[in-house]
Each structure stands twice: as structure tokens, then as C-alpha cells.
Design a protein around this motif. Structure first.
Motif, mmCIF file in Angstrom:
data_model
loop_
_atom_site.group_PDB
_atom_site.id
_atom_site.type_symbol
_atom_site.label_atom_id
_atom_site.label_comp_id
_atom_site.label_asym_id
_atom_site.label_seq_id
_atom_site.Cartn_x
_atom_site.Cartn_y
_atom_site.Cartn_z
ATOM 1 N N GLY A 500 0.834 -1.189 0.000
ATOM 2 C CA GLY A 500 0.000 0.000 0.000
ATOM 3 C C GLY A 500 0.872 1.243 0.000
ATOM 4 N N ALA A 501 0.314 2.356 0.397
ATOM 5 C CA ALA A 501 1.028 3.633 0.375
ATOM 6 C C ALA A 501 1.592 3.924 1.754
ATOM 7 C CB ALA A 501 0.080 4.753 -0.051
ATOM 8 N N ALA A 502 2.461 4.964 1.809
ATOM 9 C CA ALA A 502 2.980 5.445 3.084
ATOM 10 C C ALA A 502 1.851 6.056 3.897
ATOM 11 C CB ALA A 502 4.086 6.472 2.845
ATOM 12 N N LEU A 503 1.961 5.928 5.219
ATOM 13 C CA LEU A 503 0.922 6.407 6.112
ATOM 14 C C LEU A 503 1.377 7.693 6.785
ATOM 15 C CD1 LEU A 503 -0.010 2.980 7.774
ATOM 16 C CD2 LEU A 503 -1.143 4.113 5.843
ATOM 17 N N ASP A 504 0.480 8.635 6.880
ATOM 18 C CA ASP A 504 0.804 9.925 7.501
ATOM 19 C C ASP A 504 0.724 9.767 9.018
ATOM 20 O OD1 ASP A 504 1.310 12.537 8.054
ATOM 21 O OD2 ASP A 504 -0.673 13.275 7.472
ATOM 22 N N VAL A 505 1.774 9.150 9.567
ATOM 23 C CA VAL A 505 1.810 8.869 10.995
ATOM 24 C C VAL A 505 3.133 9.374 11.558
ATOM 25 C CG1 VAL A 505 1.879 7.046 12.742
ATOM 26 C CG2 VAL A 505 0.323 6.864 10.805
ATOM 27 N N THR A 506 3.063 10.224 12.542
ATOM 28 C CA THR A 506 4.245 10.711 13.260
ATOM 29 C C THR A 506 3.953 10.672 14.744
ATOM 30 O OG1 THR A 506 3.505 13.008 13.151
ATOM 31 C CG2 THR A 506 4.940 12.239 11.372
ATOM 32 N N GLY A 507 5.037 10.573 15.529
ATOM 33 C CA GLY A 507 4.833 10.569 16.964
ATOM 34 C C GLY A 507 6.128 10.294 17.690
ATOM 35 N N GLU A 508 6.191 10.765 18.919
ATOM 36 C CA GLU A 508 7.383 10.572 19.747
ATOM 37 C C GLU A 508 6.948 10.467 21.201
ATOM 38 O OE1 GLU A 508 11.261 12.749 19.145
ATOM 39 O OE2 GLU A 508 10.582 13.693 21.023
ATOM 40 N N VAL A 509 7.583 9.527 21.919
ATOM 41 C CA VAL A 509 7.298 9.371 23.344
ATOM 42 C C VAL A 509 8.592 9.182 24.095
ATOM 43 C CG1 VAL A 509 5.001 8.392 23.015
ATOM 44 C CG2 VAL A 509 6.990 6.872 23.100
ATOM 45 N N VAL A 510 8.583 9.548 25.359
ATOM 46 C CA VAL A 510 9.702 9.341 26.262
ATOM 47 C C VAL A 510 9.256 8.326 27.305
ATOM 48 C CG1 VAL A 510 11.282 10.386 27.907
ATOM 49 C CG2 VAL A 510 10.578 11.665 25.890
ATOM 50 N N LEU A 511 9.972 7.195 27.352
ATOM 51 C CA LEU A 511 9.642 6.140 28.297
ATOM 52 C C LEU A 511 10.549 6.250 29.513
ATOM 53 C CD1 LEU A 511 9.382 3.138 25.789
ATOM 54 C CD2 LEU A 511 7.573 4.707 26.506
ATOM 55 N N ASP A 512 9.976 6.094 30.687
ATOM 56 C CA ASP A 512 10.761 6.082 31.916
ATOM 57 C C ASP A 512 10.124 5.108 32.887
ATOM 58 O OD1 ASP A 512 8.509 7.390 32.887
ATOM 59 O OD2 ASP A 512 9.403 9.378 32.735
ATOM 60 N N LYS A 513 10.587 5.146 34.144
ATOM 61 C CA LYS A 513 10.081 4.178 35.116
ATOM 62 C C LYS A 513 8.585 4.367 35.366
ATOM 63 C CE LYS A 513 10.856 2.395 39.766
ATOM 64 N NZ LYS A 513 11.651 2.514 41.012
ATOM 65 N N ARG A 514 8.109 5.614 35.386
ATOM 66 C CA ARG A 514 6.704 5.885 35.653
ATOM 67 C C ARG A 514 5.833 5.612 34.429
ATOM 68 N NH1 ARG A 514 5.630 11.523 38.355
ATOM 69 N NH2 ARG A 514 3.552 10.543 38.321
ATOM 70 N N THR A 515 6.431 5.749 33.241
ATOM 71 C CA THR A 515 5.676 5.536 32.000
ATOM 72 C C THR A 515 6.450 4.568 31.116
ATOM 73 O OG1 THR A 515 4.976 7.848 32.172
ATOM 74 C CG2 THR A 515 4.453 6.695 30.136
ATOM 75 N N PRO A 516 6.423 3.285 31.451
ATOM 76 C CA PRO A 516 7.176 2.323 30.641
ATOM 77 C C PRO A 516 6.522 2.004 29.300
ATOM 78 C CG PRO A 516 5.977 1.184 32.362
ATOM 79 C CD PRO A 516 5.774 2.642 32.609
ATOM 80 N N THR A 517 5.224 2.336 29.171
ATOM 81 C CA THR A 517 4.492 2.091 27.929
ATOM 82 C C THR A 517 3.695 3.343 27.600
ATOM 83 O OG1 THR A 517 4.295 -0.255 28.461
ATOM 84 C CG2 THR A 517 2.850 0.599 26.750
ATOM 85 N N ALA A 518 3.722 3.753 26.337
ATOM 86 C CA ALA A 518 3.011 4.971 25.954
ATOM 87 C C ALA A 518 2.545 4.870 24.517
ATOM 88 C CB ALA A 518 3.893 6.195 26.140
ATOM 89 N N VAL A 519 1.506 5.642 24.214
ATOM 90 C CA VAL A 519 0.962 5.689 22.857
ATOM 91 C C VAL A 519 1.730 6.741 22.069
ATOM 92 C CG1 VAL A 519 -1.089 6.138 21.466
ATOM 93 C CG2 VAL A 519 -1.314 4.969 23.668
ATOM 94 N N MET A 520 2.285 6.322 20.932
ATOM 95 C CA MET A 520 3.036 7.245 20.088
ATOM 96 C C MET A 520 2.123 7.978 19.109
ATOM 97 S SD MET A 520 6.255 4.746 19.214
ATOM 98 C CE MET A 520 7.137 6.030 18.350
ATOM 99 N N TRP A 521 1.148 7.246 18.616
ATOM 100 C CA TRP A 521 0.197 7.848 17.670
ATOM 101 C C TRP A 521 -1.165 7.195 17.883
ATOM 102 C CZ3 TRP A 521 -2.956 5.719 13.950
ATOM 103 C CH2 TRP A 521 -3.610 6.623 13.098
ATOM 104 N N LEU A 522 -2.232 7.994 17.755
ATOM 105 C CA LEU A 522 -3.586 7.489 17.991
ATOM 106 C C LEU A 522 -4.520 8.096 16.966
ATOM 107 C CD1 LEU A 522 -5.527 5.822 19.808
ATOM 108 C CD2 LEU A 522 -5.797 7.874 21.219
ATOM 109 N N ALA A 523 -5.421 7.273 16.458
ATOM 110 C CA ALA A 523 -6.380 7.718 15.441
ATOM 111 C C ALA A 523 -7.538 8.459 16.097
ATOM 112 C CB ALA A 523 -6.886 6.519 14.647
ATOM 113 N N ASP A 524 -7.218 9.579 16.771
ATOM 114 C CA ASP A 524 -8.239 10.364 17.446
ATOM 115 C C ASP A 524 -8.362 11.768 16.879
ATOM 116 O OD1 ASP A 524 -5.869 11.423 18.286
ATOM 117 O OD2 ASP A 524 -6.394 11.457 20.418
ATOM 118 N N GLY A 525 -7.900 11.949 15.630
ATOM 119 C CA GLY A 525 -7.957 13.280 15.023
ATOM 120 C C GLY A 525 -6.874 14.219 15.506
ATOM 121 N N GLY A 526 -5.826 13.705 16.173
ATOM 122 C CA GLY A 526 -4.701 14.532 16.622
ATOM 123 C C GLY A 526 -4.853 15.101 18.008
ATOM 124 N N ALA A 527 -5.932 14.734 18.733
ATOM 125 C CA ALA A 527 -6.143 15.291 20.072
ATOM 126 C C ALA A 527 -5.026 14.889 21.018
ATOM 127 C CB ALA A 527 -7.489 14.816 20.619
#
Length: 786
Positions: A500-527
């Protein structure tokens, strides 16, 4: 010298019986029909348990036994209602026949009293006659029941087991016959009799009011006197009301009819008005029988609708398999859709949630599945309301990215950086297939930054089993056990669909002890990317739910998933009378895509669907076999409800017996009237009324009475059905939900029952008309007028 007293008594008894043999035979036949009907009804109700000896798919034998026990107890609590109604109608018919016999013996009774017959002797004679009638009728009734059982497929052993009920019925009718005969032969009390009748009518009407008031509170967990008497009392009250209306109509019609020129219609109308006490019994019996036919039709159709609607509400779809503790995957839905007979399949989430101290049930299903998969449960579930839930400004809105029809996988290029040694970093995508089923797929292998610095891993995964086209819902990064003070930054450089084609998806997260898992990109309209506060989830709730938590349309409430620390915030978008897939009226519904986005806005994990729903006529056995022999819920009534369903044909057996009883009594009443009105034939001939016209007038008189009784009986039955049938179905059927309701009517059996009764009455009318014509021809004009 031989004692002739016993012989004289026996001869007197036999002579009296021979003089009224027609009415006595009618009474014996009435007892026979009543005994046969009671035996057949109870034998029929005893047979359905054998149909549930094989456990349904996924249900243990112990659970089947428990459900059978529940159904048998509920059936036993409802069975007396049919017996009471048959006994009521038979008792009314027997009492009327006894009164007719007493009236015909008026001169005989007076002569015997004048010759010194004591009160005790009269009681003994009447009791002997009652026992004879009941005994002969009981013997004939057993034979009739045995013959009918063979036709109906009822085992003789089941029929013989009902002998106590048959004996009790015969004894009861013997007592009624004796008392009615004795009262009829006694000296009439011109004031006491009407007062007694008025008191009895008042008692019946008050009992009917009590039943209508208390029946909604009854439940089939043992014998309940309200359930046992409800149909008989309310139908009798309806028939009494019909009789009252008939009397008003008869008197009202007689006046304008008498003013018309000629003998007809004035003469027949006046005869009906003059003979209301005699016609009243026939009208009461016919109206009661017709009302019972309407009631039986309404009960059968309403039971079928309410039990099916309740089963459909609980299952949410035609077929349902719950999978806890395993989640439902797109592959599971694809396997369900491939089963023969399945038209469409989808995932669903059914979970208990807490709102403060209130426990409710939350159902989530894909927006695309509401139409083809979710059941309408007979119209109780408003699919349009469920489809419009998400159309609320300011609420969560899911916008998954399509991968394309030909996509076969996903490729990612990401930047990882960590100032110290990092644990393995895993990037995962949350995908949704065409059925709305979500799945979390990790890119492998996980990447580790060893000496501080950066890494730019590239990875590719194939799409899992499921149904194309696929959509991307979220990208999640997980750092596992981040050491104290350590961090890791994960950035998406490129994300594309393979094929298929390239997807317009960007995102960045910083993981640490308090946040070992995080959402980098979500299909929520950019909220999420803009750092906005997570909006509430739009839901449809039942009015009972809103009332319980004290909110109305637009109200916002916080909830938590029962048994976990996960929380959410919802806004009431719509009200819906029912929510599919739940067993309570305290419930809410949300579109699954929006629910998943709402979960990811407040955490990095989803609560996956736990139920597979399917629509279509597929076999529950095949459905269960595909999913490791799990239990399958269907939109059909369960075992306990199916056992109670035997009441439906039971009502029709009772109705058939009631029709026979009414016809026997009506025939006897008409014959008695014919005998008492023989003198009229000669008088009318002397007045110039030919035999054919006399026959037509008698036919019009009897036909008008029968037709009016039929119409009034239909009205009474409809009213009684509207008042108590839904409550009665709930009271005797396990598992019927409060939302299932409304009265339905099965027209075909009702039309057949009323048509057969009408045909029998028509034969009686025609036979009487021929008898009148024949009698009028044999009468010499003027002979009876002297």
C-alpha cells in the motif's frame, strides 16, 4: 311380609332419571369432557422434560439438570391455572344443567313433598343422582382421554398418572351437581337468590382487581395462588361483564324491535328479553369459551415473543460465544463468518462497570456491525439510536487509517535514543480489520541501545489472520523495566503499508520508570498529539441507568471497569430502552472503535473484546465446535423457558375442552327451551304465522344470542389478555426480562377455534329451527290457543 320400601325408592330413582334422561346424559357428558380435558392437559405438561436430556453445546449435564429443575418448578406453579379454568367452566355448565333438571321436575318435586318425602330423603336422592352422573361421566372421560392421548402422542402411563386430578374433578362436579339440583328443587327465595348472586359477582370482580394488581409481583418459584387463579378469575369477570352488556342490549333492542310492524323482529327480541335468566347461562358459557380462546391465542403468541425477545436481548445476536479469559481476535471472527449459515459476524465487549456504588453492564460493538449482526429483539432494541451514539460534538471520535485493500503488512522505521543502557524497546501497532475486531501486533525483534546513543531499527510484520481491508488505530511503544532514572525516546520516522502507500503517521514518546508504555500515535484526530484533555466517550444508556446515577441527556460520569483499575469518562448521548447482550436494565452501549480510542487516551492498553456475535441460521453445535466446544447462547428460549412453553399447547387443549363443554350446555339449554315453548307453536299458527316463518324467527333469536355472545366474548378476552397476559408470562417463564412485553395474538389458531365453536352453535341453531318447523306443522292451528 317383604319390605318394599327399598324397591319403591329404587323405582322412584329410576323413574325420575328416565324422565330427564336427556339432561342427565348431557351432565354425564359434561363430566366426561372435563375429566378428559384435565387428564390430557396435565399429561401433556408432564411430557416436555424428555426433550432436554441431551445437553446443548458447551453446557454441562449438571447445568442442564439445574435448568430442567427450574423449568419444572415454574411449570408446576402454572399448571393449576389450566385445571382451575376447566373446573370453573365445567362446574358452571354442570350447575346450569342441574338447574334445568330441577326446573323440569318442579311438579314432581311438589308432589313428592306433598306425599311426605323428607328433606334428608331428597338430599340422599339428589346426591345419588349426582354420584351416578359423575361416576358414569368419569368412566367415559377416561376412555375419551385414552383415545385422545393416542392421537396427541401422549403416553398412557403419563395419562394414568393423573388419576388423582381426574378423580378430584369428578368429585367436585358431583358435589356441584348435587348442590345445584337441591337448590333448584327447594323453595325459591325471591330476595335471597338475587342478593347471593350479586355478592358472588362482586367477589369475582374484586378478585379480578386483586389479580391484576398482584400478578406483576408474582414469580414462578413454587405454587402461587395468584398465578393459579389469575386466568380463571379474570376471564370469569370478563364473561360476567359481557353478560351484563348482553342484558342491556337485549332489553334495549326489544323495545324498538317491538314497535316494528309484523311479528318479526319484535317477537324474537321480546322472547330473549323475557327469558334472560335462561339465556344468561348460555351467553356466559359461550362468552367465557370465546374469551378463553382469545386468551390462549394471546398467551401463546406473547410467550413466544417475550421469551424470544428476552433470549435475543441476552445474547445480543442470533449466536454468541463468550471467550474469557481469552480475547477475541480478527481470526476468530473470520472463522465464525466461515461457518455455514452465518451471514455476518463481529466482535463485542460485554463488561461490568462501576459508577460510584452502581453496577452496570457496558456493551461495545463495531459501528458497522449494528445493522447486520446486532439483534433487534423484536423491535425492543433501536438500532438507529445505537448507530447515532457517536454523533456528539466534543466526544471521542475514532478515525482509523485505512491500509488499503491490497495491504499485506506494515513496515516501520523508528529512532531510538537513550542516555544509558536501555531495556529492549518494543513498538506495536493496534490494527482493526473489516469486521471491527482489534489486535495488537508487535514489531520483532525488540531493539536495545547498549552504550547510550541512538539506533534506527527497521522492521516489518505481516498482517494477522482476519478480514481485509485493515485499518490502523494506534502505535504503542513499550520499554519494559526501565531502570530508576533511565529514559528512552522513541520516534516514528516512517510507517507504511506493505502493498500500500505510506501512512501519515508521526509521533514521539519518552519512556521512563513511571511511564514504561506509551501511545506514540492514535487515530483520534490529533487530540492526543496536541496534548488536549481526553474528551468523554459518547454512550447510549437506558433510562433506568440514567435515573440510578441521577443524570440526564448530556450528563458526564466517570466509570471504572469492574475488577480492574481502568477508568473512563462518558457522556450520555442517547437514551435507549434496551442494550443488546446484557441481562439487566442498568446498561450502556458504546461503539467499539470509540471505546478503544477512549481507553488509549487514558492508557497504553486496550480492553479487548471478549465475545463473538454472529447473525444467521447457523447450527449452535457447529458454532461451538469451531471454538473449542464453548457454550453458545442463542436468540431462542433456553431450557427452562422451553419447558414452560408446554403451557401453550396446554392452553389450546383446555380451550378445546371448554368449547365442547359450552356446546353441550348450549344444546341442553336450547332443548329445554324448545320443550317449554311447545305451546307457542300452536298459538303462532293460530295467529297466521306459518311454520317456515316460525323456524326463521327461532333461528334468528338463537343466532342473534350466539353471535352477540361471540362478539362480547372476543372483547372480554382481548381486555383480559391486555391486562394480565404479559404479567402472567413473566410470572411463569424463567428468564423473561422486564423489557420484553406487549400483547401479541396468533390469528390462525384463534380463527380456527372460534370458527369451530361458531360451526357447532350454527348446527344447534339449524337443528332447533328444523325442529320448530316440524313441530309447527304437526300442530293444529288454534289447538294450543284454547
Amino acid at each position: 311380609m317383604p319390605d318394599r320400601s327399598a324397591l319403591s325408592s329404587a323405582r322412584l330413582f329410576a323413574s325420575r332419571a328416565r324422565a330427564r334422561v336427556g339432561l342427565l346424559v348431557s351432565a354425564a357428558i359434561t363430566v366426561a369432557v372435563a375429566v378428559a380435558t384435565v387428564g390430557l392437559v396435565l399429561a401433556w405438561l408432564a411430557r416436555p422434560v424428555t426433550a432436554f436430556t441431551t445437553p446443548p453445546p458447551g453446557v454441562s449435564a449438571d447445568e442442564v439438570a439445574t435448568q430442567i429443575e427450574v423449568g419444572v418448578v415454574a411449570l408446576a406453579s402454572a399448571a393449576p391455572a389450566l385445571v382451575v379454568l376447566v373446573a370453573l367452566l365445567a362446574g358452571t355448565a354442570v350447575a346450569q344443567l342441574a338447574r334445568l333438571i330441577a326446573a323440569a321436575r318442579e311438579h314432581e318435586t311438589a308432589a313428592l313433598q306433598a306425599r311426605g318425602q323428607s328433606r334428608a330423603q331428597r338430599w340422599i336422592t339428589d346426591a345419588g343422582e349426582g354420584v351416578t352422573v359423575a361416576a358414569s361421566g368419569a368412566v367415559a372421560g377416561v376412555s375419551l382421554a385414552a383415545a385422545s392421548a393416542t392421537v396427541a402422542g401422549i403416553e398412557p402411563r403419563a395419562l394414568l398418572a393423573q388419576w388423582p386430578w381426574a378423580l378430584g374433578t369428578a368429585v367436585l362436579l358431583a358435589a356441584i351437581f348435587t348442590v345445584a339440583l337441591r337448590r333448584g328443587e327447594g323453595r325459591p327465595a325471591t330476595r335471597a337468590a338475587p342478593a347471593t348472586t350479586a355478592v358472588l359477582v362482586l367477589v369475582v370482580l374484586l378478585a379480578a382487581v386483586l389479580v391484576v394488581w398482584q400478578l406483576p409481583l408474582a414469580r414462578g418459584a413454587g405454587f402461587d395462588p395468584i398465578v393459579a387463579i389469575a386466568p380463571a378469575v379474570t376471564l370469569l369477570a370478563g364473561a360476567i361483564a359481557a353478560l351484563a352488556v348482553f342484558g342491556i342490549l337485549a332489553v334495549g333492542w326489544s323495545r324498538p324491535a317491538a314497535a316494528a310492524p309484523g311479528v318479526a323482529p319484535g317477537y324474537p327480541a321480546r322472547q330473549v328479553a323475557r327469558r334472560l335468566p335462561i339465556y344468561a347461562a348460555a351467553v356466559l358459557l359461550v362468552a367465557l369459551t370465546v374469551a378463553q380462546s382469545v386468551f390462549a391465542s394471546a398467551y401463546g403468541a406473547t410467550w413466544q415473543a417475550m421469551s424470544s425477545e428476552s433470549a435475543a436481548l441476552r445474547s445480543g445476536a442470533d449466536l454468541r460465544v463468550d471467550t474469557p479469559p481469552d480475547p477475541v481476535t480478527p481470526g476468530d471472527i473470520a472463522a465464525a463468518a466461515a461457518i455455514e449459515g452465518v451471514d455476518a459476524a463481529s466482535p463485542a465487549l460485554v463488561s461490568a462497570v462501576k459508577v460510584g456504588a452502581t453496577t452496570a453492564e457496558l456493551t461495545a460493538a463495531p459501528q458497522s456491525a449494528i445493522g447486520p449482526v446486532v439483534t433487534a429483539a423484536g423491535g425492543i432494541i433501536d438500532k438507529q439510536t445505537l448507530s447515532a451514539v457517536s454523533s456528539v460534538e466534543g466526544a471521542v471520535s475514532a478515525n482509523p487509517l485505512p491500509l488499503g485493500q491490497d495491504a499485506t503488512g506494515i513496515r516501520i522505521l523508528a529512532d531510538l535514543s537513550a542516555p544509558s543502557v536501555s531495556p529492549p524497546i518494543t513498538v506495536s501497532v493496534i490494527l482493526i480489520d473489516a469486521t471491527g475486531a482489534p489486535i495488537t501486533v508487535p514489531f520483532e525483534p525488540a531493539v536495545r541501545v547498549t552504550d547510550g546513543g541512538t539506533a534506527t531499527p527497521a522492521a516489518e510484520i505481516a498482517l494477522p489472520p482476519g478480514t481485509a481491508p485493515w485499518r490502523l488505530l494506534a502505535v504503542v511503544a513499550s520499554g519494559g523495566a526501565i531502570v530508576s532514572g533511565g529514559t528512552a525516546t522513541v520516534t516514528i520516522r516512517e510507517l507504511a503499508a506493505v502493498g500500500g502507500a505510506a501512512l501519515d503517521v508521526t509521533g514521539e514518546v519518552v519512556l521512563d520508570k513511571r511511564t514504561p508504555t506509551a501511545v506514540m500515535w492514535l487515530a483520534d484526530g490529533g487530540a492526543l498529539a496536541r496534548g488536549e484533555e481526553a474528551p468523554p466517550l459518547a454512550v447510549a444508556v437506558t433510562p433506568a441507568f440514567a435515573e440510578r446515577i441521577g443524570l440526564t441527556l448530556g450528563g458526564v460520569f466517570e466509570f471504572r471497569y469492574d475488577g480492574s483499575g481502568r477508568r473512563g469518562v462518558a457522556v450520555i448521548s442517547r437514551f435507549t430502552d434496551a442494550v443488546p447482550g446484557v441481562r439487566t436494565i442498568i446498561a450502556a452501549f458504546a461503539p467499539m472503535e470509540n471505546l478503544l480510542v477512549s481507553q488509549l487516551q487514558r492508557g497504553a492498553l486496550i480492553v479487548p473484546p471478549n465475545s463473538i456475535w454472529a447473525a444467521g441460521p447457523a447450527s449452535a453445535d457447529e458454532f461451538s465446535a469451531v471454538f473449542d466446544d464453548r457454550r453458545v447462547e442463542t436468540s431462542r428460549p433456553g431450557i427452562a423457558a422451553g419447558i414452560v412453553g408446554a403451557l401453550v399447547p396446554g392452553w389450546w387443549i383446555a380451550t378445546a375442552g371448554a368449547a365442547l363443554l359450552s356446546l353441550i350446555a348450549a344444546f341442553a339449554i336450547v332443548q329445554t327451551l324448545a320443550i317449554s315453548r311447545r305451546r307457542e307453536l300452536g298459538v303462532l299458527r293460530a295467529l297466521g304465522v306459518p311454520p317456515r316463518q316460525q323456524a326463521a324467527m327461532r333461528a334468528g333469536e338463537l343466532g342473534g344470542v350466539a353471535a352477540t355472545a361471540l362478539v362480547l366474548g372476543v372483547g372480554a378476552g382481548a381486555l383480559v389478555s391486555w391486562l394480565i397476559v404479559p404479567a402472567l408470562v413473566r410470572a411463569v417463564t424463567p428468564g423473561v426480562l422486564p423489557l420484553a412485553g406487549g400483547v401479541s395474538v396468533d390469528i390462525v389458531p384463534l380463527a380456527a377455534a372460534v370458527g369451530l365453536l361458531l360451526g357447532g352453535l350454527a348446527l344447534i341453531v339449524v337443528a332447533e329451527a328444523f325442529g320448530v318447523a316440524r313441530g309447527a306443522r304437526a300442530t293444529i292451528p288454534g289447538e294450543e290457543s284454547r
